[in-house]
Scaffold this active site. Sequence first.
Site, PDB file in Angstrom:
ATOM      1  N   ASP A   1       0.827  -0.686   0.039  1.00  0.00           N
ATOM      2  CA  ASP A   1      -0.491  -0.074  -0.508  1.00  0.00           C
ATOM      3  C   ASP A   1       1.252   1.015   0.357  1.00  0.00           C
ATOM      4  O   ASP A   1       0.502   2.396  -0.553  1.00  0.00           O
ATOM      5  CB  ASP A   1      -0.513   0.211   0.922  1.00  0.00           C
ATOM      6  CG  ASP A   1      -2.517  -0.967   1.428  1.00  0.00           C
ATOM      7  OD1 ASP A   1      -1.978  -1.650   0.569  1.00  0.00           O
ATOM      8  OD2 ASP A   1      -2.745  -1.200   2.501  1.00  0.00           O
TER       9      ASP A   1
HETATM   10  P1  NAP Z   1       1.228  -3.706   3.622  1.00  0.00           P
HETATM   11  O1  NAP Z   1       0.265  -3.035   1.751  1.00  0.00           O
HETATM   12  O2  NAP Z   1       0.000  -4.423   4.333  1.00  0.00           O
HETATM   13  O3  NAP Z   1       1.436  -4.801   1.997  1.00  0.00           O
HETATM   14  C1  NAP Z   1       2.775  -6.445   2.386  1.00  0.00           C
HETATM   15  C2  NAP Z   1       2.865  -7.133   1.184  1.00  0.00           C
HETATM   16  O4  NAP Z   1       4.122  -7.894   2.330  1.00  0.00           O
HETATM   17  C3  NAP Z   1       1.537  -7.328   1.205  1.00  0.00           C
HETATM   18  O5  NAP Z   1       1.546  -7.072   0.000  1.00  0.00           O
HETATM   19  C4  NAP Z   1       2.454  -9.158   0.798  1.00  0.00           C
HETATM   20  O6  NAP Z   1       2.038  -9.658   0.305  1.00  0.00           O
HETATM   21  C5  NAP Z   1       3.932  -9.674   1.497  1.00  0.00           C
HETATM   22  N1  NAP Z   1       4.154 -10.100   2.332  1.00  0.00           N
HETATM   23  C6  NAP Z   1       3.537 -10.152   3.650  1.00  0.00           C
HETATM   24  N2  NAP Z   1       4.535 -11.369   3.935  1.00  0.00           N
HETATM   25  C7  NAP Z   1       5.403 -11.739   3.417  1.00  0.00           C
HETATM   26  C8  NAP Z   1       6.863 -12.768   3.628  1.00  0.00           C
HETATM   27  N3  NAP Z   1       7.152 -13.255   4.810  1.00  0.00           N
HETATM   28  N4  NAP Z   1       7.390 -12.232   2.799  1.00  0.00           N
HETATM   29  C9  NAP Z   1       7.012 -11.416   1.311  1.00  0.00           C
HETATM   30  N5  NAP Z   1       5.956 -10.584   1.139  1.00  0.00           N
HETATM   31  C10 NAP Z   1       5.663 -11.130   1.719  1.00  0.00           C
HETATM   32  O7  NAP Z   1       2.598  -3.138   3.878  1.00  0.00           O
HETATM   33  P2  NAP Z   1       2.761  -1.981   3.535  1.00  0.00           P
HETATM   34  O8  NAP Z   1       2.603  -1.440   2.237  1.00  0.00           O
HETATM   35  O9  NAP Z   1       3.333  -2.107   4.430  1.00  0.00           O
HETATM   36  O10 NAP Z   1       1.754  -0.794   4.586  1.00  0.00           O
HETATM   37  C11 NAP Z   1       1.330  -0.747   5.438  1.00  0.00           C
HETATM   38  C12 NAP Z   1      -0.259  -0.867   5.101  1.00  0.00           C
HETATM   39  O11 NAP Z   1      -0.092  -0.653   7.040  1.00  0.00           O
HETATM   40  C13 NAP Z   1      -0.711   0.531   4.780  1.00  0.00           C
HETATM   41  O12 NAP Z   1      -1.822   0.307   4.674  1.00  0.00           O
HETATM   42  C14 NAP Z   1      -1.385   0.975   6.957  1.00  0.00           C
HETATM   43  O13 NAP Z   1      -2.079   1.895   5.563  1.00  0.00           O
HETATM   44  C15 NAP Z   1      -1.843   0.270   7.067  1.00  0.00           C
HETATM   45  N6  NAP Z   1      -1.519   1.005   8.848  1.00  0.00           N
HETATM   46  C16 NAP Z   1      -0.549   0.487   9.342  1.00  0.00           C
HETATM   47  C17 NAP Z   1      -0.217   1.467  10.266  1.00  0.00           C
HETATM   48  C18 NAP Z   1       1.254   1.896  11.456  1.00  0.00           C
HETATM   49  O14 NAP Z   1       1.184   2.878  11.481  1.00  0.00           O
HETATM   50  N7  NAP Z   1       2.594   1.244  10.061  1.00  0.00           N
HETATM   51  C19 NAP Z   1      -1.194   1.824  10.804  1.00  0.00           C
HETATM   52  C20 NAP Z   1      -2.295   1.532  10.508  1.00  0.00           C
HETATM   53  C21 NAP Z   1      -2.347   1.428   8.987  1.00  0.00           C
HETATM   54  P3  NAP Z   1       2.131 -11.567   0.180  1.00  0.00           P
HETATM   55  O15 NAP Z   1       1.115 -12.070   0.732  1.00  0.00           O
HETATM   56  O16 NAP Z   1       1.513 -12.270  -1.796  1.00  0.00           O
HETATM   57  O17 NAP Z   1       3.091 -12.198   0.032  1.00  0.00           O
END
Ligand code: NAP
Length: 474
Positions: A397
């Site tokens: 994301d």
């Molecule tokens: P993300 O959008 O959740 O994407 C994570 C990706 O990692 C997934 O597409 C997944 O694809 C891949 N993945 C998972 N396990 C894996 C593994 N073992 N090896 C390789 N790839 C793996 O993560 P992000 O880009 O870090 O974004 C964070 C999200 O959390 C955002 O939507 C954000 O708004 C939300 N959020 C975060 C917070 C915060 O404080 N950090 C707070 C509120 C909301 P596969 O399943 O295909 O592997």
Amino acid sequence: MSAGAHVQLLYLVATGLFILSLRWMSDPATARRGVFSGVAAMALAVAGTLAGVAGGHGGHYGWILLAFALGSMLGYPLAQVPLTAVPQRTALSHAFGGLAAGLVGTAKFFLYHGQGSREALTPFIVVAIAAEILLGFLTFTGSLMAAGKLQEVKWIPQRPVTYPGQNVVNLGLLVLALALGVALVLDPLAPWAPAAFLAMIALSLAFGVLMIIPIGGADMPTVISILNAYAGLSAVAMGFVLNNKLLITAGALDGSSGLILSIIMCKAMNRSFANVLFGAFGQAVPAAAAHEARNYKPDTAESAAQLMAEAGLVVIVPGYGMAVAQAQHRVRELYDQLKKRGVRVKFAIHPVAGRMPGHMNVLLAEAEIPYDDLVEMDDINGEMPQADVALIIGANDVVNPAARTDPGSPIYGMPIIDADRARTIYAIKRSKNPGFAGIENELYYLDKTFMLFGDAKAVVGELAKQLAGESGMH
Ligand code: NAP
């Protein structure tokens, strides 16, 4: 100095340490000191309170020890959860904090009511008790629901549950609870007061559940932070009820830091509080049919390593997948190999990458990657067009260009790392599944994007190995 003055002095020192703790924790260089001073402050607070009990009603140590043992039995396993589960673990802590505040308020009300004591149940104290139980009990059930959603407990739906008139129902419950509170302030000793008090508790518990069900799993970390603020405010109210200054100051610190954190998260996602609390974000997004025919371009670690070895600048974009795979130590090996070859390496840190603020910083610090090479989103984006390779490790994301280009996307307007502006993009993930927001990512279909499918730890390990000149892919 009297015994009471000693306790107040301990409380004052504890307050100072709590403030320093927050100050120190805001910088990686001093964060460890911050944690220790927070622990020391809490130890002093407990010591001061126990000393106060000795001064007043000394016979209660048995009960306190029992509570201490029970609390430790629950606390120890909670401390053992993996880093990726810390948001829900934190929510559980808030639930306990809210419950404690609610129960203390309830006990105090029934104690004073039983004594028929008008002097004890002053309007001020009843307002404080009402605020304490309202915030305490709604934090209790709300945090349990939030923890359950994040932990993906089966019987709690992940997707927002909505129905027509939902906001009116929720608001109605809250107004009813507040009205009961006002009635209690006006006549706390009325014969109906205990029933009204219990009804207020029931409404607060129900409100906590109903408040959370329309909110999607993706917004839970923000909601948990808001609940943190509520738990802090209920502690402030408890401080007024118990006439305990430390609870008031510590609760205020807790409440305001929770609020600031939720504001930071909302900003990083370009969302408003109202949108998080009432927006039903994360509702099933219709799959874009046009995307189905297109294919990703898988590539090998060998050619990715070759390209990176010849690069001038490689920007690594870590995300939640790096945390899941615990790939940070392999990332360090890759970093060392690239550095050895004279490649400039930067890490692009998105404020909400992973599942809690600072998630990536903690993992990369654990692998002892120099802090200077971690660059905040706003600073790295200007450099992205000069990056020969953007290596995306389990991020999705936070690199989704739809946030910039597609006004119809649920994440439209969220600031992102401009990985798509790099010359070549390599993306590591295990499958074609979407990220946390559950939406398609155009980035993976660009001509210059190549996929390295697999677990992040294995793939990054392989990249490092290739760069180290060892042969053989597994
Ligand atoms: P993300 O959008 O959740 O994407 C994570 C990706 O990692 C997934 O597409 C997944 O694809 C891949 N993945 C998972 N396990 C894996 C593994 N073992 N090896 C390789 N790839 C793996 O993560 P992000 O880009 O870090 O974004 C964070 C999200 O959390 C955002 O939507 C954000 O708004 C939300 N959020 C975060 C917070 C915060 O404080 N950090 C707070 C509120 C909301 P596969 O399943 O295909 O592997």
